[in-house]
Design a protein around this motif. Sequence first.
Motif, PDB file in Angstrom:
ATOM      1  N   THR A  81       0.834  -1.208   0.000  1.00 33.74           N
ATOM      2  CA  THR A  81       0.000   0.000   0.000  1.00 33.74           C
ATOM      3  C   THR A  81       0.865   1.253   0.000  1.00 33.74           C
ATOM      4  O   THR A  81       0.605   2.218  -0.733  1.00 33.74           O
ATOM      5  CB  THR A  81      -0.931  -0.004   1.229  1.00 33.74           C
ATOM      6  OG1 THR A  81      -1.762  -1.156   1.165  1.00 33.74           O
ATOM      7  CG2 THR A  81      -1.784   1.243   1.285  1.00 33.74           C
ATOM      8  N   ASP A  84      -5.353  -0.984  -5.149  1.00 34.77           N
ATOM      9  CA  ASP A  84      -4.800  -1.584  -3.933  1.00 34.77           C
ATOM     10  C   ASP A  84      -5.752  -2.654  -3.424  1.00 34.77           C
ATOM     11  O   ASP A  84      -6.822  -2.344  -2.904  1.00 34.77           O
ATOM     12  CB  ASP A  84      -4.596  -0.499  -2.876  1.00 34.77           C
ATOM     13  CG  ASP A  84      -3.804  -1.026  -1.688  1.00 34.77           C
ATOM     14  OD1 ASP A  84      -3.246  -2.138  -1.782  1.00 34.77           O
ATOM     15  OD2 ASP A  84      -3.748  -0.309  -0.665  1.00 34.77           O
ATOM     16  N   GLU A  85      -5.359  -3.890  -3.598  1.00 29.59           N
ATOM     17  CA  GLU A  85      -6.171  -5.038  -3.201  1.00 29.59           C
ATOM     18  C   GLU A  85      -7.639  -4.884  -3.616  1.00 29.59           C
ATOM     19  O   GLU A  85      -8.529  -4.893  -2.770  1.00 29.59           O
ATOM     20  CB  GLU A  85      -6.079  -5.232  -1.681  1.00 29.59           C
ATOM     21  CG  GLU A  85      -4.632  -5.259  -1.234  1.00 29.59           C
ATOM     22  CD  GLU A  85      -4.415  -6.099   0.008  1.00 29.59           C
ATOM     23  OE1 GLU A  85      -5.156  -7.080   0.175  1.00 29.59           O
ATOM     24  OE2 GLU A  85      -3.505  -5.782   0.772  1.00 29.59           O
TER      25      GLU A  85
HETATM   26 MG   LIG Z   1      -2.180  -2.718   1.996  1.00 29.83          MG
END
Ligand SMILES: [Mg+2]
Lengths: 225, 443
Positions: A47, A168-169
């Motif tokens: 992240t 992000d994910e």
């Molecule tokens: Mg993360």
Amino acid sequence: MALIELKNVIKVYKSQAGNVTAVDGISASFEEGEFTAIVGPSGCGKTTLLNAIGGLDRPNQGTIKIEGQDIAALKDRDLIDFRLQNIGFVFQAYNLIPVLTALENTAFILELQGVSKKEREARAMELLEAVGLADRAHNRPNQLSGGQQQRVAVARALASRPRFVLADEPTANLDSRSTETLLDIMANLNQREKTTFIFSTHDPRVIDRARRILLLEDGKIVMSK
Amino acid sequence: MSTVSMAWRNIWRSPWRSAVVIGAMALGVWAGIFMMGWATGLNDSRTVSMLDDNVGHGRLLSGSFDESQEISAPLPALPLFLETLSTDTTVTAFAPRIVIQAMAQSGSGAAPVMIYGIYPNAEQSVFSSARKIPEGRFLEDLFADEVVIGQELAKRLEVGVDDRLVLTFQDVEGDPHTALFYVVGLYDGASNMLEETLLYAPALNMAQQTGLLDSSAMASLSGSPPAFPVAHEVCFRVQDPYAMKPTLERLSIQDGLRLEQVEQRSTIHSLETLAFISTPIVIKDWRSISPELAYADNVMAQSLLLFMTIILLAMAFGILNTMLMAILERTRELGMLMAIGMNRRRIFSLIVLETILLSLAGLPIGLLLGHGTLVLTSQTGITFESVEQGLAEFGMDATIYPVTVPEFYLPIAALVFVLAFLSALYPARKALKLNPIESMRVL
Ligand SMILES: [Mg+2]
Ligand SMILES: Nc1ncnc2c1ncn2[C@@H]1O[C@H](COP(=O)(O)OP(=O)(O)OP(=O)(O)O)[C@@H](O)[C@H]1O
């Protein structure tokens, strides 16, 4: 020239408990049209790295150049505009504006960019079709499933034809079927619109779909293939 | 998807909370408007009753009389002014009168008074205190030794109808003059203070006793006398005391013209030989006759706006609090908006707009309700029987007729707007201080 060029990027979080070097001297470059996964165990700095690339956070050291432009040189307000004009974002959750319909959410960035209503709605509709949600265009986020919401987020990120999309994910909260669908869509758009995707994940199914993988451990790239 | 409609939709994310705020605003505005209408009605009725009672709407007098109350300074060229007044369509009635300071004495006491030497019909057409005679009758004969006094003065001097009263005053030469009068009636004035000091006597009787009209002039009256041979001032009524500026302007223009004519004609009219042609003529409206009434009007309007500001200020704090809550709840979303590229200016305008819409939404409801309530109660009136006595002391009726106050609506709207903007600043600042990635990490 690479689309994104990282040189010796270091990000240290300072706190009373001690300093955490979340990104520890990363150098890497990303080319146009990539479909790249940044993977690694929780806390390895995925992240942090994506935030740095996206201009959401400033690294302590190193340079990040996007098409030759050093984003550290941009003032905060110019950075916001830079993000608006160049980068598409898909977050893990809470991507959408609850009071706007899927169509309005998809067109939102275009609206911020000042694109005319007719043009942006046509483009937003096109993207909603691409993510298979044309029939839900007038539903609000709370009337959509988690997977559908993420698809709208992808549609929004792409509607403005950004230089690249950071995710992000994006599948962290999705079941395996929705994950498949979302990845199909992303891969598809990567092909069709030549959109560059950089996404993070620790889901092996997602990793399999990437064409390039950067493996992070303790803030360092330990493998790239 | 304009910012306005996005702001509007955001307001309804917490429908109950917003409804309560909007309802509170409507209620506050309603209460404020009603109070304004009520107080204005109260003040207007006091003003109107004072105007009816003894002030009149306008007055013409000679400058020297205006300055010194000099008894020997009657209004020059009276017939010409009366002609002007009677031809002006906005003037509904007028009453010339003689004004004399005097001391009234009865068997049981004495009191300083002001004698109005009046022409009964004219006086009654302008002033209500000349019409409200609960005991006895009003004056009839222009020469009789009769007076009508206020109920309060009657109490104070312990006199009643048919009793005698001695009046002492100066004549035009400055010599003291004492005369005996019979009380023929008691009038009911709007204020006790005036009832105690104002006293009516026949005009020509007073003119004769003070020497305002000398014997030759008096003799000439026996033929075909002018209706109003002499007066210190002429009081008049207009159609609308709140819109008498045009009337005053017309009168002052004619005043200039008339004055020249007066000089040419002063020899023709024997009665005008008394006139002080050179003195300027003063025209007054009720605001300058009775500055305290005009002052009360202004003070009232200002205090009402102040009161409204206080109500709205309280509202503004409620709104500020609501907006702070809304911002807090939406930290994550605001962080996301900043991350994807919504700049500070847009975030700021979104929050300011939300606050303003939230504040303004209740305004029309409150205005409408307030206006409606005023329209209704202005017909029926509101009676306070328990305080009737107290109000009478101040020249007021126990029934108050609220009036609509449209002149305040725009200032109120502007006030709401400004206060909404101000109460948006703090929440907006909070929002702008958010850091996108930290906000999005909030659970
Ligand atoms: Mg993360
Ligand atoms: N604001 C912060 N203050 C202090 N330390 C932080 C902060 N944000 C992240 N860290 C630390 O930096 C390191 C990297 O965090 P990061 O969120 O980038 O990891 P990640 O790879 O995204 O993990 P995950 O897979 O769980 O999302 C972690 O050790 C984390 O505890």
